[in-house]
Design an enzyme around this catalytic site. Structure first.
Site, PDB file in Angstrom:
ATOM      1  N   ALA A  66       8.557 -17.444  -4.889  1.00  0.00           N
ATOM      2  CA  ALA A  66       8.349 -16.538  -5.505  1.00  0.00           C
ATOM      3  C   ALA A  66       9.345 -15.510  -6.053  1.00  0.00           C
ATOM      4  CB  ALA A  66       7.475 -15.464  -6.214  1.00  0.00           C
ATOM      5  N   ARG A  67      10.364 -15.298  -4.856  1.00  0.00           N
ATOM      6  CA  ARG A  67      12.018 -14.903  -5.263  1.00  0.00           C
ATOM      7  C   ARG A  67      12.638 -15.223  -5.844  1.00  0.00           C
ATOM      8  NH1 ARG A  67      11.461 -12.326   0.947  1.00  0.00           N
ATOM      9  NH2 ARG A  67       9.989 -10.350   0.431  1.00  0.00           N
ATOM     10  N   GLN A  75      28.716   0.616 -20.412  1.00  0.00           N
ATOM     11  CA  GLN A  75      29.682   1.296 -20.223  1.00  0.00           C
ATOM     12  C   GLN A  75      30.341   0.948 -21.612  1.00  0.00           C
ATOM     13  OE1 GLN A  75      30.747   3.870 -18.219  1.00  0.00           O
ATOM     14  NE2 GLN A  75      33.300   3.481 -18.424  1.00  0.00           N
ATOM     15  N   GLY A  77      29.768   2.648 -24.565  1.00  0.00           N
ATOM     16  CA  GLY A  77      30.379   4.092 -24.692  1.00  0.00           C
ATOM     17  C   GLY A  77      28.830   4.112 -25.617  1.00  0.00           C
ATOM     18  N   GLU A 118       0.971  -0.698  -0.009  1.00  0.00           N
ATOM     19  CA  GLU A 118      -0.212  -0.165  -0.336  1.00  0.00           C
ATOM     20  C   GLU A 118       0.939   1.106   0.367  1.00  0.00           C
ATOM     21  OE1 GLU A 118      -2.323  -0.969   3.670  1.00  0.00           O
ATOM     22  OE2 GLU A 118      -3.839  -1.502   2.520  1.00  0.00           O
ATOM     23  N   THR A 158      12.680  -5.528  -0.946  1.00  0.00           N
ATOM     24  CA  THR A 158      13.605  -4.668  -1.469  1.00  0.00           C
ATOM     25  C   THR A 158      14.780  -5.640  -1.182  1.00  0.00           C
ATOM     26  OG1 THR A 158      14.024  -4.068   0.575  1.00  0.00           O
ATOM     27  CG2 THR A 158      12.216  -2.820  -0.876  1.00  0.00           C
ATOM     28  N   GLU A 172       9.536  -7.063  -4.933  1.00  0.00           N
ATOM     29  CA  GLU A 172       9.332  -8.705  -3.972  1.00  0.00           C
ATOM     30  C   GLU A 172      10.011  -8.414  -2.960  1.00  0.00           C
ATOM     31  OE1 GLU A 172       8.133 -12.043  -5.909  1.00  0.00           O
ATOM     32  OE2 GLU A 172       7.370 -11.145  -7.739  1.00  0.00           O
TER      33      GLU A 172
HETATM   34  N1  CAA Z   1       6.910 -18.599   5.673  1.00  0.00           N
HETATM   35  C1  CAA Z   1       6.240 -18.709   6.742  1.00  0.00           C
HETATM   36  N2  CAA Z   1       5.684 -17.593   7.556  1.00  0.00           N
HETATM   37  C2  CAA Z   1       6.654 -16.658   8.309  1.00  0.00           C
HETATM   38  C3  CAA Z   1       7.569 -16.675   7.220  1.00  0.00           C
HETATM   39  C4  CAA Z   1       7.802 -17.135   5.638  1.00  0.00           C
HETATM   40  N3  CAA Z   1       8.482 -17.551   5.737  1.00  0.00           N
HETATM   41  N4  CAA Z   1       8.130 -15.420   7.623  1.00  0.00           N
HETATM   42  C5  CAA Z   1       7.528 -14.711   8.148  1.00  0.00           C
HETATM   43  N5  CAA Z   1       6.239 -16.203   8.595  1.00  0.00           N
HETATM   44  C6  CAA Z   1       5.376 -15.739   9.896  1.00  0.00           C
HETATM   45  C7  CAA Z   1       6.461 -15.578  10.848  1.00  0.00           C
HETATM   46  O1  CAA Z   1       6.320 -16.895  11.346  1.00  0.00           O
HETATM   47  C8  CAA Z   1       5.211 -14.920  12.140  1.00  0.00           C
HETATM   48  O2  CAA Z   1       4.434 -15.922  12.461  1.00  0.00           O
HETATM   49  P1  CAA Z   1       3.713 -15.897  14.063  1.00  0.00           P
HETATM   50  O3  CAA Z   1       3.193 -14.526  14.303  1.00  0.00           O
HETATM   51  O4  CAA Z   1       2.822 -16.763  14.535  1.00  0.00           O
HETATM   52  O5  CAA Z   1       4.580 -15.345  14.698  1.00  0.00           O
HETATM   53  C9  CAA Z   1       5.414 -14.003  11.091  1.00  0.00           C
HETATM   54  O6  CAA Z   1       4.750 -14.128   9.434  1.00  0.00           O
HETATM   55  C10 CAA Z   1       5.026 -12.946  11.134  1.00  0.00           C
HETATM   56  O7  CAA Z   1       6.768 -12.925  11.072  1.00  0.00           O
HETATM   57  P2  CAA Z   1       8.153 -11.822  11.138  1.00  0.00           P
HETATM   58  O8  CAA Z   1       7.423 -10.732  12.669  1.00  0.00           O
HETATM   59  O9  CAA Z   1       9.296 -11.685  10.724  1.00  0.00           O
HETATM   60  O10 CAA Z   1       7.396 -10.091  10.865  1.00  0.00           O
HETATM   61  P3  CAA Z   1       8.202  -8.716  10.371  1.00  0.00           P
HETATM   62  O11 CAA Z   1       6.956  -7.411  10.770  1.00  0.00           O
HETATM   63  O12 CAA Z   1       9.269  -8.900  11.210  1.00  0.00           O
HETATM   64  O13 CAA Z   1       8.372  -8.982   8.694  1.00  0.00           O
HETATM   65  C11 CAA Z   1       9.286  -9.001   6.442  1.00  0.00           C
HETATM   66  C12 CAA Z   1       9.051 -10.129   7.979  1.00  0.00           C
HETATM   67  C13 CAA Z   1      10.419 -10.040   6.263  1.00  0.00           C
HETATM   68  C14 CAA Z   1      10.311  -7.791   6.818  1.00  0.00           C
HETATM   69  C15 CAA Z   1       8.094  -9.006   5.789  1.00  0.00           C
HETATM   70  O14 CAA Z   1       7.854  -8.458   5.872  1.00  0.00           O
HETATM   71  C16 CAA Z   1       8.507  -9.368   4.197  1.00  0.00           C
HETATM   72  O15 CAA Z   1       8.923 -10.095   3.596  1.00  0.00           O
HETATM   73  N6  CAA Z   1       8.577  -7.716   3.954  1.00  0.00           N
HETATM   74  C17 CAA Z   1       8.634  -7.356   2.659  1.00  0.00           C
HETATM   75  C18 CAA Z   1       7.278  -7.661   1.140  1.00  0.00           C
HETATM   76  C19 CAA Z   1       7.922  -7.298   0.011  1.00  0.00           C
HETATM   77  O16 CAA Z   1       8.667  -8.490  -0.413  1.00  0.00           O
HETATM   78  N7  CAA Z   1       6.536  -6.935  -0.868  1.00  0.00           N
HETATM   79  C20 CAA Z   1       6.468  -6.932  -2.017  1.00  0.00           C
HETATM   80  C21 CAA Z   1       5.146  -7.036  -2.371  1.00  0.00           C
HETATM   81  S1  CAA Z   1       4.854  -8.335  -3.620  1.00  0.00           S
HETATM   82  C22 CAA Z   1       5.500  -6.664  -5.592  1.00  0.00           C
HETATM   83  O17 CAA Z   1       6.909  -6.052  -4.970  1.00  0.00           O
HETATM   84  C23 CAA Z   1       4.919  -6.011  -6.544  1.00  0.00           C
HETATM   85  C24 CAA Z   1       4.543  -7.294  -7.544  1.00  0.00           C
HETATM   86  O18 CAA Z   1       2.834  -7.213  -7.760  1.00  0.00           O
HETATM   87  C25 CAA Z   1       5.369  -7.734  -8.081  1.00  0.00           C
END
Ligand code: CAA
Length: 394
Positions: free
Chosen positions: A242-243, A337, A340, A126, A366, A364
């Site tokens: 997806a990454r 580069q 040129g 968002e 940063t 997906e």
């Molecule tokens: N698999 C399963 N569960 C997971 C997980 C995973 N890989 N990673 C985290 N979780 C779970 C945790 O176990 C936790 O569960 P509980 O609540 O039960 O304890 C919960 O998710 C929260 O985890 P975190 O405390 O680690 O979460 P966080 O708030 O610290 O965030 C983060 C972690 C990695 C920063 C995450 O927010 C993130 O990946 N951010 C980036 C988002 C992103 O990639 N956005 C891109 C969108 S798509 C796009 O770009 C557009 C497009 O169309 C191409």
């Protein structure tokens, strides 16, 4: 090394390469200039049965997994990074159904996605919620058999081309990330509007839009998995799958730019000889090629690990994404580069590779977030006393 690929891998790669050379490369510059969606390419991919590569066979797909998905994305992106992502985003947006959908949702939606009749978009970000995905504000309340959805989404790749959207929203704001749920929203649902189209630096053939929901009534049965509160987990599991696909897009861009740079430097003459005959240029090409190959092996290892059912794939997926996309940026910049002055103008195809590559370090998750995922995994593994030399534990 083709010897490391299976017969099936080679077949997918050959099909995608043919489509890339026949249908993508000749129109890549025009798609970029006009910011036009590559419908002829989608039709060619449909005809070749490549739209459902990653979708399990029981739901009408080819069951090719993440590895074959990556091979197709790599080939398309070698010719045009934008086309690569128009294709890959269908995987990103349909993975939530594969990892978290009910049997009915899988039966209802996956076969048409596999045939390319349904194109998808993924709505997590968002305006004020990007890296901190759990802070999203879109809200859905259950009422009379519907989820009434209100809010806005940003950066929706395939925005107006898609007909089905995986939308992440809160069904319980008091629970933060644990109150996030995913809804499958069909285009045309009253209260759902496609908003502003972004004017992008690269991947210009991809329509990236804002999405708006105002009292949008989404049928209750479209709650992903049929249970509230699993949306954040499903989003994270989706991004793990997806990454490697974004990494493959970056790999294709880097390989495509390298190929053009080798050809150009062999033909371009200065001081009475080809510039490729200078050792300084060869060293640049050698470093570019080494990083491209290292990216490829990391991506294929992550993809194979996922397909083999490895449990802890976040770290490998993030490593593949961070390494391949940083490589794509450096290799495409070096390629410009090597061209040129000609590299800096649109008469040559190379500057587009550099523009297309930049976004792969951003979307997906940063590359700063990828490093956070890797760092957290290392600490978790060490705290659990897990072996730290394996690449992807089964
Ligand atoms: N698999 C399963 N569960 C997971 C997980 C995973 N890989 N990673 C985290 N979780 C779970 C945790 O176990 C936790 O569960 P509980 O609540 O039960 O304890 C919960 O998710 C929260 O985890 P975190 O405390 O680690 O979460 P966080 O708030 O610290 O965030 C983060 C972690 C990695 C920063 C995450 O927010 C993130 O990946 N951010 C980036 C988002 C992103 O990639 N956005 C891109 C969108 S798509 C796009 O770009 C557009 C497009 O169309 C191409």
């Amino acid at each position: 090394m083709d010897e490391l690929l299976t017969k099936e891998n080679l077949e997918y790669r050959a099909m995608a390469r043919e489509i890339a050379e026949k249908h993508v490369r000749p129109i890549a510059a025009e798609l970029d200039a006009k910011a036009e969606y590559p419908w002829p390419v989608v039709r060619a991919l449909q005809d070749a049965g490549l739209m459902g590569v990653w979708i399990p066979k029981e739901y009408g797909g080819r069951g090719g997994g993440v590895m074959n998905l990556c091979l197709v994305v790599e080939e398309l992106s070698k010719a045009c990074g934008g086309v690569g992502v128009t294709y890959a985003v269908n995987a990103l947006a349909s993975f939530p159904i594969i990892v978290g959908g009910t049997e009915e949702q899988k039966q209802k939606y996956l076969p048409d996605i596999a045939q390319g009749k349904t194109l998808m978009a993924f709505g997590l970000s968002e305006k004020a919620s990007g890296s901190d995905a759990g802070s999203l504000k879109a809200r859905a309340e259950k009422r009379d058999g519907f989820y009434v959805l209100n809010g806005d989404k940003k950066w929706n790749t395939n925005g107006n081309a898609a007909t089905l959207y995986s939308i992440f929203c809160s069904t319980n704001p008091d629970r933060g990330g644990r109150g996030v749920s995913a809804l499958l929203v069909e285009k045309g649902t009253p209260g759902f509007e496609i908003g502003k189209k972004e004017d992008l630096m690269g991947i210009r053939c991809v329509p990236v839009h804002e999405l708006h929901f105002e009292d949008c009534h989404v049928p209750e049965e479209n709650l992903l998995g049929g249970k509230e509160g699993y949306g954040f987990k499903h989003a994270m599991m989706t991004l793990d799958l997806a990454r490697p696909g974004v990494a493959a897009q970056a790999l294709g861009l880097a390989q495509g730019a390298l190929d053009l740079a080798v050809d150009y430097t062999m033909k371009r003459e200065q001081f009475g000889q080809s510039v490729a005959s200078f050792q300084g240029i060869q060293w640049m090409l050698a470093d570019m090629a080494t990083k491209v190959e290292a990216s490829r092996q990391l991506i294929y290892a992550a993809a194979r690990g996922i397909d083999a059912g490895a449990k802890h794939v976040s770290k490998m997926a993030a490593m593949a994404k961070v390494f391949a996309t940083d490589t794509a940026m450096s290799v495409t910049t070096d390629a410009v580069q090597l061209f040129g002055g000609y590299g800096y103008c649109k008469d040559y195809p190379i500057e587009k590779y550099m523009r297309d590559a930049k976004i792969t370090q951003i979307y997906e998750g940063t590359n700063q977030i990828q490093r956070l995922v890797i760092g957290r995994s290392l600490i978790k593994e060490a705290a659990a006393g897990q072996p730290r030399t394996q690449s992807a534990e089964a």
